[in-house]
Motif scaffolding. Structure first.
Motif, mmCIF file in Angstrom:
data_model
loop_
_atom_site.group_PDB
_atom_site.id
_atom_site.type_symbol
_atom_site.label_atom_id
_atom_site.label_comp_id
_atom_site.label_asym_id
_atom_site.label_seq_id
_atom_site.Cartn_x
_atom_site.Cartn_y
_atom_site.Cartn_z
ATOM 1 N N ILE A 1 55.092 58.749 101.858
ATOM 2 C CA ILE A 1 54.752 60.136 101.540
ATOM 3 C C ILE A 1 53.551 60.098 100.610
ATOM 4 O O ILE A 1 53.642 59.624 99.484
ATOM 5 C CB ILE A 1 55.914 60.879 100.846
ATOM 6 N N VAL B 1 51.421 62.175 98.372
ATOM 7 C CA VAL B 1 51.478 63.467 97.681
ATOM 8 C C VAL B 1 50.076 63.783 97.180
ATOM 9 O O VAL B 1 49.583 63.136 96.262
ATOM 10 C CB VAL B 1 52.483 63.425 96.511
ATOM 11 N N VAL C 1 60.589 62.196 95.472
ATOM 12 C CA VAL C 1 60.836 61.963 96.900
ATOM 13 C C VAL C 1 62.128 61.174 97.012
ATOM 14 O O VAL C 1 62.270 60.117 96.395
ATOM 15 C CB VAL C 1 59.674 61.184 97.553
ATOM 16 N N LEU D 1 61.868 66.597 99.198
ATOM 17 C CA LEU D 1 60.663 66.624 98.364
ATOM 18 C C LEU D 1 60.913 67.698 97.307
ATOM 19 O O LEU D 1 60.918 68.886 97.618
ATOM 20 C CB LEU D 1 59.434 66.979 99.180
ATOM 21 N N TYR E 1 63.245 62.766 109.034
ATOM 22 C CA TYR E 1 62.719 61.412 109.200
ATOM 23 C C TYR E 1 62.363 61.120 110.653
ATOM 24 O O TYR E 1 61.350 60.504 110.948
ATOM 25 C CB TYR E 1 63.747 60.393 108.683
ATOM 26 N N LEU F 1 58.751 62.040 112.017
ATOM 27 C CA LEU F 1 57.530 61.430 111.487
ATOM 28 C C LEU F 1 56.881 60.497 112.496
ATOM 29 O O LEU F 1 57.555 59.841 113.290
ATOM 30 C CB LEU F 1 57.837 60.642 110.205
ATOM 31 N N ILE G 1 50.956 67.270 101.599
ATOM 32 C CA ILE G 1 51.390 65.881 101.757
ATOM 33 C C ILE G 1 50.916 65.323 103.100
ATOM 34 O O ILE G 1 50.515 66.064 103.992
ATOM 35 C CB ILE G 1 52.929 65.742 101.676
ATOM 36 N N ALA H 1 52.764 62.380 105.724
ATOM 37 C CA ALA H 1 54.005 61.598 105.850
ATOM 38 C C ALA H 1 53.983 60.780 107.133
ATOM 39 O O ALA H 1 53.568 61.268 108.178
ATOM 40 C CB ALA H 1 55.208 62.533 105.835
#
Length: 198
Positions: free
Chosen positions: A18, A20, A43, A81, A101, A104, A159, A161
């Motif tokens: 991630i 940020v 996170v 987050l 998840y 991604l 973000i 990811a």
């Protein structure tokens, strides 16, 4: 002791990344101080957790990359987050966004871990929580942590990811400072602290 698994399932390790970038429109959480908030991002996924540095601003720029090690298959799919306000004792949750998840992009195994794979572009996630008058109630705390869907807008987070297979020897949690990227200009966020989601 080995975990009890069906014989055909093999545990593999991946890394969740991630990046940020920054946040906009965070609410004032403290009555004193110029900025009214000491913001950091937490996170959390699959039992691992990491925090960014603390920045005193309602529009903080972190530019940090967080890497968490993940055992696959995993029992959970939700990544939390959470933007928090650091207090002299403990912290206050500002708002939470969640990612899945499984949604991604997965990159190839590479030593260039700070570089996202093709297709993993920066995006905004909205932060939601409770009405400010309910922050201290159990119901409000659950909204702010993302356990119950929040009803009030608390700002947004930029973000990037992605995930990739682990290298042997990768640490469980890593935090890197990354260079500021030139993002395309984003429309300015007009904050309204009374914005209600429903």
């Amino acid at each position: 002791m080995k975990p009890l698994l069906p014989p055909l399932i093999k545990i593999q390790t991946e890394s969740l990344y991630i990046k940020v970038h920054r946040a906009e429109g965070l609410p004032r959480m403290d009555l004193i101080g110029k900025h009214g908030i000491d913001a950091f991002v937490s996170v959390e996924y699959s039992g691992n957790k990491a925090d960014t540095r603390i920045i005193q601003s309602r529009h903080p720029v972190w530019s940090q990359l967080i890497s968490l090690s993940v055992n696959v298959p995993t029992m959970t799919n939700k990544i939390f987050l959470t933007v928090c306000d650091k207090d002299p004792i403990g912290f206050e949750v500002v708002g939470t966004a969640t990612l899945q998840y499984s949604d991604l992009i997965i990159g190839k195994k590479t030593k260039q871990i700070k570089v996202p794979p093709v297709g993993a572009n920066p995006f905004w996630v909205n932060l939601y929580g409770s009405d400010r008058s309910q922050d201290d109630s159990n119901f409000g705390k659950k909204m702010n942590r993302g356990f119950i869907e929040g009803t009030h807008f608390r700002g947004r987070l930029l973000i990037t990811a992605w995930k990739r297979p682990n290298h042997v020897g990768d640490k469980l949690v890593q935090i890197f400072d990354v260079d500021l990227e030139d993002h395309r200009p984003q429309p300015a966020l007009k904050t309204n602290e009374n914005f209600v989601r429903f």
